[in-house]
Scaffold this motif. Structure first.
Motif, PDB file in Angstrom:
ATOM      1  N   ARG A  33       1.067  -1.027  -0.280  1.00 37.39           N
ATOM      2  CA  ARG A  33       0.160   0.114  -0.343  1.00 37.39           C
ATOM      3  C   ARG A  33       0.913   1.279   0.172  1.00 37.39           C
ATOM      4  O   ARG A  33       2.152   1.975   0.626  1.00 37.39           O
ATOM      5  CB  ARG A  33      -1.165   0.308   1.015  1.00 37.39           C
ATOM      6  N   ILE A  34       0.583   2.290  -1.018  1.00 38.68           N
ATOM      7  CA  ILE A  34       1.569   2.843  -1.412  1.00 38.68           C
ATOM      8  C   ILE A  34       0.117   5.014  -0.330  1.00 38.68           C
ATOM      9  O   ILE A  34      -0.590   5.110  -0.921  1.00 38.68           O
ATOM     10  CB  ILE A  34       1.499   3.688  -2.289  1.00 38.68           C
ATOM     11  N   GLY A  35       1.348   5.624   0.878  1.00 37.06           N
ATOM     12  CA  GLY A  35       0.703   6.558   0.742  1.00 37.06           C
ATOM     13  C   GLY A  35       1.215   8.448   0.284  1.00 37.06           C
ATOM     14  O   GLY A  35       2.452   7.663   0.113  1.00 37.06           O
ATOM     15  N   TRP A  36       0.249   8.799  -0.582  1.00 41.21           N
ATOM     16  CA  TRP A  36       1.242   9.978  -0.181  1.00 41.21           C
ATOM     17  C   TRP A  36       0.448  11.204   0.729  1.00 41.21           C
ATOM     18  O   TRP A  36      -0.218  10.698   1.378  1.00 41.21           O
ATOM     19  CB  TRP A  36       0.903  11.020  -1.599  1.00 41.21           C
ATOM     20  N   PHE A  37       1.792  12.156   0.729  1.00 39.73           N
ATOM     21  CA  PHE A  37       1.750  12.551   2.782  1.00 39.73           C
ATOM     22  C   PHE A  37       2.752  13.933   1.976  1.00 39.73           C
ATOM     23  O   PHE A  37       3.249  14.143   1.069  1.00 39.73           O
ATOM     24  CB  PHE A  37       2.647  12.356   3.241  1.00 39.73           C
ATOM     25  N   ARG A  38       2.047  14.992   3.079  1.00 41.42           N
ATOM     26  CA  ARG A  38       3.262  16.109   2.753  1.00 41.42           C
ATOM     27  C   ARG A  38       2.758  16.883   3.816  1.00 41.42           C
ATOM     28  O   ARG A  38       2.078  16.896   5.053  1.00 41.42           O
ATOM     29  CB  ARG A  38       1.562  17.161   1.853  1.00 41.42           C
ATOM     30  N   GLN A  39       3.691  18.175   3.785  1.00 48.68           N
ATOM     31  CA  GLN A  39       4.270  18.682   4.620  1.00 48.68           C
ATOM     32  C   GLN A  39       4.652  19.877   4.833  1.00 48.68           C
ATOM     33  O   GLN A  39       5.677  20.511   3.892  1.00 48.68           O
ATOM     34  CB  GLN A  39       5.447  17.790   5.382  1.00 48.68           C
ATOM     35  N   ALA A  40       3.524  21.054   4.724  1.00 47.86           N
ATOM     36  CA  ALA A  40       3.879  22.311   4.668  1.00 47.86           C
ATOM     37  C   ALA A  40       4.244  23.132   5.779  1.00 47.86           C
ATOM     38  O   ALA A  40       4.561  22.362   6.601  1.00 47.86           O
ATOM     39  CB  ALA A  40       2.703  23.469   5.375  1.00 47.86           C
ATOM     40  N   PRO A  41       5.395  23.943   5.264  1.00 44.59           N
ATOM     41  CA  PRO A  41       5.998  25.141   6.402  1.00 44.59           C
ATOM     42  C   PRO A  41       5.483  25.086   7.636  1.00 44.59           C
ATOM     43  O   PRO A  41       4.471  25.366   7.746  1.00 44.59           O
ATOM     44  CB  PRO A  41       6.387  26.071   5.624  1.00 44.59           C
ATOM     45  N   GLY A  42       6.585  24.259   8.573  1.00 45.81           N
ATOM     46  CA  GLY A  42       6.012  25.349   9.492  1.00 45.81           C
ATOM     47  C   GLY A  42       4.620  23.854  10.352  1.00 45.81           C
ATOM     48  O   GLY A  42       3.790  24.352  11.818  1.00 45.81           O
ATOM     49  N   LYS A  43       4.192  23.146   9.712  1.00 45.26           N
ATOM     50  CA  LYS A  43       3.293  22.389  10.162  1.00 45.26           C
ATOM     51  C   LYS A  43       3.239  20.714  10.233  1.00 45.26           C
ATOM     52  O   LYS A  43       4.631  20.346   9.935  1.00 45.26           O
ATOM     53  CB  LYS A  43       2.151  22.516   8.928  1.00 45.26           C
ATOM     54  N   GLU A  44       2.958  19.909  10.930  1.00 40.90           N
ATOM     55  CA  GLU A  44       3.269  18.884  10.323  1.00 40.90           C
ATOM     56  C   GLU A  44       2.819  18.001   9.076  1.00 40.90           C
ATOM     57  O   GLU A  44       1.814  18.298   8.629  1.00 40.90           O
ATOM     58  CB  GLU A  44       2.557  18.208  11.960  1.00 40.90           C
ATOM     59  N   ARG A  45       3.109  16.856   8.844  1.00 42.72           N
ATOM     60  CA  ARG A  45       3.555  15.839   7.860  1.00 42.72           C
ATOM     61  C   ARG A  45       1.665  15.235   8.021  1.00 42.72           C
ATOM     62  O   ARG A  45       1.406  14.936   8.929  1.00 42.72           O
ATOM     63  CB  ARG A  45       4.423  15.125   7.999  1.00 42.72           C
ATOM     64  N   GLU A  46       0.708  15.321   6.982  1.00 40.70           N
ATOM     65  CA  GLU A  46      -0.126  14.874   6.699  1.00 40.70           C
ATOM     66  C   GLU A  46      -0.743  14.282   5.839  1.00 40.70           C
ATOM     67  O   GLU A  46       0.185  14.497   3.948  1.00 40.70           O
ATOM     68  CB  GLU A  46      -1.311  16.431   6.864  1.00 40.70           C
ATOM     69  N   VAL A  48      -2.968  12.445   2.566  1.00 41.07           N
ATOM     70  CA  VAL A  48      -3.028  12.979   1.628  1.00 41.07           C
ATOM     71  C   VAL A  48      -3.881  11.608   1.327  1.00 41.07           C
ATOM     72  O   VAL A  48      -5.771  11.936   1.087  1.00 41.07           O
ATOM     73  CB  VAL A  48      -2.222  13.427   0.276  1.00 41.07           C
ATOM     74  N   LEU A  49      -3.978  10.426   0.723  1.00 40.18           N
ATOM     75  CA  LEU A  49      -4.169   9.898  -0.274  1.00 40.18           C
ATOM     76  C   LEU A  49      -3.378   8.527   0.028  1.00 40.18           C
ATOM     77  O   LEU A  49      -2.331   8.842  -0.291  1.00 40.18           O
ATOM     78  CB  LEU A  49      -4.341  10.245  -2.045  1.00 40.18           C
ATOM     79  N   CYS A  50      -3.971   7.421  -0.433  1.00 39.53           N
ATOM     80  CA  CYS A  50      -3.037   6.065   0.171  1.00 39.53           C
ATOM     81  C   CYS A  50      -4.427   4.899  -0.874  1.00 39.53           C
ATOM     82  O   CYS A  50      -6.058   5.152  -1.795  1.00 39.53           O
ATOM     83  CB  CYS A  50      -3.434   5.353   0.894  1.00 39.53           C
ATOM     84  N   ILE A  51      -3.319   4.578  -1.378  1.00 38.49           N
ATOM     85  CA  ILE A  51      -3.745   3.431  -2.717  1.00 38.49           C
ATOM     86  C   ILE A  51      -3.211   1.422  -2.157  1.00 38.49           C
ATOM     87  O   ILE A  51      -2.055   1.767  -1.987  1.00 38.49           O
ATOM     88  CB  ILE A  51      -2.842   3.837  -4.041  1.00 38.49           C
ATOM     89  N   SER A  52      -4.281   1.403  -2.518  1.00 42.71           N
ATOM     90  CA  SER A  52      -4.146  -0.683  -1.898  1.00 42.71           C
ATOM     91  C   SER A  52      -3.092  -0.812  -3.457  1.00 42.71           C
ATOM     92  O   SER A  52      -3.413  -0.755  -4.233  1.00 42.71           O
ATOM     93  CB  SER A  52      -5.323  -0.813  -2.049  1.00 42.71           C
ATOM     94  N   SER A  53      -3.311  -2.347  -2.922  1.00 47.00           N
ATOM     95  CA  SER A  53      -2.980  -3.049  -4.543  1.00 47.00           C
ATOM     96  C   SER A  53      -3.386  -3.176  -5.042  1.00 47.00           C
ATOM     97  O   SER A  53      -2.496  -2.994  -5.833  1.00 47.00           O
ATOM     98  CB  SER A  53      -1.904  -4.838  -3.404  1.00 47.00           C
ATOM     99  N   SER A  54      -4.732  -3.444  -5.016  1.00 49.08           N
ATOM    100  CA  SER A  54      -5.411  -3.647  -5.817  1.00 49.08           C
ATOM    101  C   SER A  54      -5.977  -2.506  -6.745  1.00 49.08           C
ATOM    102  O   SER A  54      -6.798  -2.583  -7.621  1.00 49.08           O
ATOM    103  CB  SER A  54      -6.346  -4.696  -5.637  1.00 49.08           C
ATOM    104  N   GLY A  55      -6.096  -1.171  -6.453  1.00 48.62           N
ATOM    105  CA  GLY A  55      -5.951  -0.138  -7.292  1.00 48.62           C
ATOM    106  C   GLY A  55      -6.833   0.447  -6.168  1.00 48.62           C
ATOM    107  O   GLY A  55      -7.224   2.253  -6.598  1.00 48.62           O
ATOM    108  N   GLY A  56      -8.093   0.222  -5.129  1.00 48.72           N
ATOM    109  CA  GLY A  56      -8.704   1.470  -4.954  1.00 48.72           C
ATOM    110  C   GLY A  56      -7.636   2.205  -3.488  1.00 48.72           C
ATOM    111  O   GLY A  56      -6.285   1.526  -2.937  1.00 48.72           O
ATOM    112  N   SER A  57      -8.725   3.078  -4.399  1.00 48.52           N
ATOM    113  CA  SER A  57      -7.965   5.123  -3.394  1.00 48.52           C
ATOM    114  C   SER A  57      -8.167   5.037  -1.901  1.00 48.52           C
ATOM    115  O   SER A  57      -9.999   4.820  -1.704  1.00 48.52           O
ATOM    116  CB  SER A  57      -7.408   5.665  -3.983  1.00 48.52           C
TER     117      SER A  57
END
Length: 125
Positions: A33-46, A48-57
């Protein structure tokens, strides 16, 4: 060497689009499973989206601001996961990271097998 490499970031005007890539080397993403995360300046990492091995998000909790604008996809043949971002806003400015987890649960900020080094996305006129 096992690694994830993000690419595709850059400077874009508000309302524009970008597609980020997360390419794996040294291992296959097929069963992760792969996730996308982001971290803005001065903020905690959060998350965004995750995808399963079968392609479900799945959107991570707290990512309501990207719903309808961001989508995730994967190309197992290219061993790559993508984050398509549309209608970008200045508040989307952040370093974007991908992470993987060999589980039927999406990776979390503190629970992931591997992280990429991140790619900068700047939304500004």
């Amino acid at each position: 060497q096992l690694q994830l490499v993000e690419s595709g970031g850059g400077l874009v005007q508000p309302g524009g689009s970008l597609r980020l890539s997360c390419a794996a080397s040294g291992f296959t993403l097929d069963y992760y499973r792969i996730g996308w995360f982001r971290q803005a300046p001065g903020k905690e990492r959060e998350g965004v989206l995750c995808i399963s091995s079968s392609g479900g998000s799945t959107y991570y909790a707290g990512s309501d601001s990207v719903k309808g604008r961001f989508t995730i996809s994967r190309d197992n043949a290219k061993n790559t996961v993508y984050l398509q971002m549309q209608s970008l806003k200045p508040e989307d400015t952040a370093v974007y990271y991908c992470a993987v987890r060999s589980s039927n649960i999406c990776p979390g900020i503190r629970v992931a097998d591997y992280w990429g080094q991140g790619t900068q996305v700047t939304v500004s006129s």
